[in-house]
Design an enzyme around this catalytic site. Sequence first.
Site, PDB file in Angstrom:
ATOM      1  N   TYR A  49     -17.505 -34.665  -0.439  1.00  0.00           N
ATOM      2  CA  TYR A  49     -17.170 -33.375   0.157  1.00  0.00           C
ATOM      3  C   TYR A  49     -18.408 -32.485   0.270  1.00  0.00           C
ATOM      4  O   TYR A  49     -19.176 -32.332  -0.672  1.00  0.00           O
ATOM      5  CB  TYR A  49     -16.111 -32.648  -0.682  1.00  0.00           C
ATOM      6  N   HIS A  77     -22.672 -19.887   6.933  1.00  0.00           N
ATOM      7  CA  HIS A  77     -21.319 -19.498   7.335  1.00  0.00           C
ATOM      8  C   HIS A  77     -20.629 -18.633   6.281  1.00  0.00           C
ATOM      9  O   HIS A  77     -19.597 -18.007   6.552  1.00  0.00           O
ATOM     10  CB  HIS A  77     -20.466 -20.731   7.667  1.00  0.00           C
ATOM     11  N   ARG A 273      -2.723   8.017 -36.592  1.00  0.00           N
ATOM     12  CA  ARG A 273      -1.979   7.174 -37.522  1.00  0.00           C
ATOM     13  C   ARG A 273      -1.891   5.716 -37.083  1.00  0.00           C
ATOM     14  O   ARG A 273      -1.863   4.798 -37.911  1.00  0.00           O
ATOM     15  CB  ARG A 273      -0.570   7.748 -37.689  1.00  0.00           C
ATOM     16  N   ASN A 401      -8.057 -19.697   4.270  1.00  0.00           N
ATOM     17  CA  ASN A 401      -8.793 -20.928   4.529  1.00  0.00           C
ATOM     18  C   ASN A 401      -7.882 -22.006   5.115  1.00  0.00           C
ATOM     19  O   ASN A 401      -7.898 -23.161   4.695  1.00  0.00           O
ATOM     20  CB  ASN A 401      -9.437 -21.389   3.212  1.00  0.00           C
ATOM     21  N   ASN A 404      -5.872 -24.269   2.979  1.00  0.00           N
ATOM     22  CA  ASN A 404      -6.569 -25.131   2.028  1.00  0.00           C
ATOM     23  C   ASN A 404      -6.579 -24.432   0.671  1.00  0.00           C
ATOM     24  O   ASN A 404      -6.248 -25.037  -0.353  1.00  0.00           O
ATOM     25  CB  ASN A 404      -7.996 -25.383   2.527  1.00  0.00           C
ATOM     26  N   GLN A 405      -6.919 -23.166   0.670  1.00  0.00           N
ATOM     27  CA  GLN A 405      -6.821 -22.345  -0.533  1.00  0.00           C
ATOM     28  C   GLN A 405      -5.492 -21.591  -0.476  1.00  0.00           C
ATOM     29  O   GLN A 405      -5.432 -20.408  -0.134  1.00  0.00           O
ATOM     30  CB  GLN A 405      -8.009 -21.384  -0.612  1.00  0.00           C
TER      31      GLN A 405
END
Length: 498
Positions: A49, A77, A273, A401, A404-405
Amino acid sequence: MSVATQLTPHLLEQAAGPVQVTVNSVVRERIAACHEFALIRIAGGTPVYGATTGFGPLVAFPGREDSAEQCDNVLDHLIAGQGPDLEPAVARAAVLARLWSLAQGLSGVSLSVIDALIAMLATDFAPAVPCVGSVGASGDLIPLAYAARALRGVGSAYLAGERMAAGTALRLAGLTRLELDGRDALALVNGTSLTAAATGIAVAGIRRSHVVAMVLSALLTDLLGSDPVFLSADLLDAFGHQHATDTARQLRVLLAGTSPSGTRPLQEPYSIRCVPQLLGAVASSVHHAEQVVCDDLNGVSDNPLFFPDQNKVVHGGNFFGQPCAFAADLLSLAATQLGNLAERQLDLVVDPHRNGGLPPMLSAEPGRQHGMQGVQLAATATLAAMRRCAVPASVQSLPTNLHNQDVVPLGTQAALNALDTARSLRWLHGSLAVALRQATHVGARRPTAPVCASVLDALRELIPPIVDDRPLDEDVRRAADLLDGFAKNPGLFTGSRP
């Protein structure tokens, strides 16, 4: 510092200025072997990838045949960030965190990248990185792309705090332009290093503020003449929370020698306290967050990873910043509750109905002089901003994305929120410190505990009393700096004076 050791929040803060990082021969050999293995697998046709493919949802399409051009594409990009620059110290800490991940020798990065990051950190060069752009899901892609491009002499950078063209900054710092090949560019950006770095710096700051909250709470208790029975060891042991027990013990050290005035009510407000219970819970939360951050800083956030000894390339999701996202949100919650405590303690000490008869706003001449009035207004505004930032970012997932995400942790936003909240908390503590110093000017007793008396003396030496109305913004900041010094004093809880 050596990449063979553990990276900690304390070391991240050191990266604000030039630091010397060393890489021993064992680590260098591991990095070189992994790099060679990655190049062999890429050249042999193994789908990798980002090296042989496009990026993100474009993974189904082939990438550039020329690896140097492919590296340029990775960075170019992603240059789409917006907003003001990160502080140079944060950007440098992110570079240090990225170096630690790459030096684990599983990313296939070249030794020249490691050496370039080390060389940068030895100077006061800092890449100019916009604060908005990362969703913390496939790493901090956009911020780290700006960092990588600055090291290539493109874009902008800081040198000694001055913003300039990155190429100029490189030349003035004596650095050479970073060359990238193979999967170097993707390895530089495909990790959560900004998220981890910002969260780590927030941890360090909130740890100090936790100590400061103890110091100021003890000083307030002593000035008012409160009975420290609420710190009883038997009481806190029965509560069952170790950090609360530890906090009470530390407060007893600070208040050793105090003499109650006998004029306070049987039970103090919760802002006195319940201090050990509140601060104990903060200590527990910060402890957990620090463990998560250290795991992140010393792990590998990248994709894919290369395992030469097993002859395999593994694609997965180690760039997913969910652990630090949760930790950062927890830090924001803890810091905001510390802010709530400080703001209520400030309100208590300026209120004549609850402060033992001191004048309103601690004014030396109410009506003719306004004491802490402006500082309290600013403190209220600061706390309101902190509360808004305490809304968790880690569950605000937005698909992006091309799906994809499709689930994202927004860890970078959570981390930067935590960092902003930690810094705001310092202003609240500085405000409270100025008020406690002023209280003694308008009639509060001198602390009877020696450590508390020493704290007050240091404040009195630094901050003049408010006799006539004057600007107090710088006094608040100076007090916050002084309190940081107290928090760094290793003898504070052994009974020694600051």
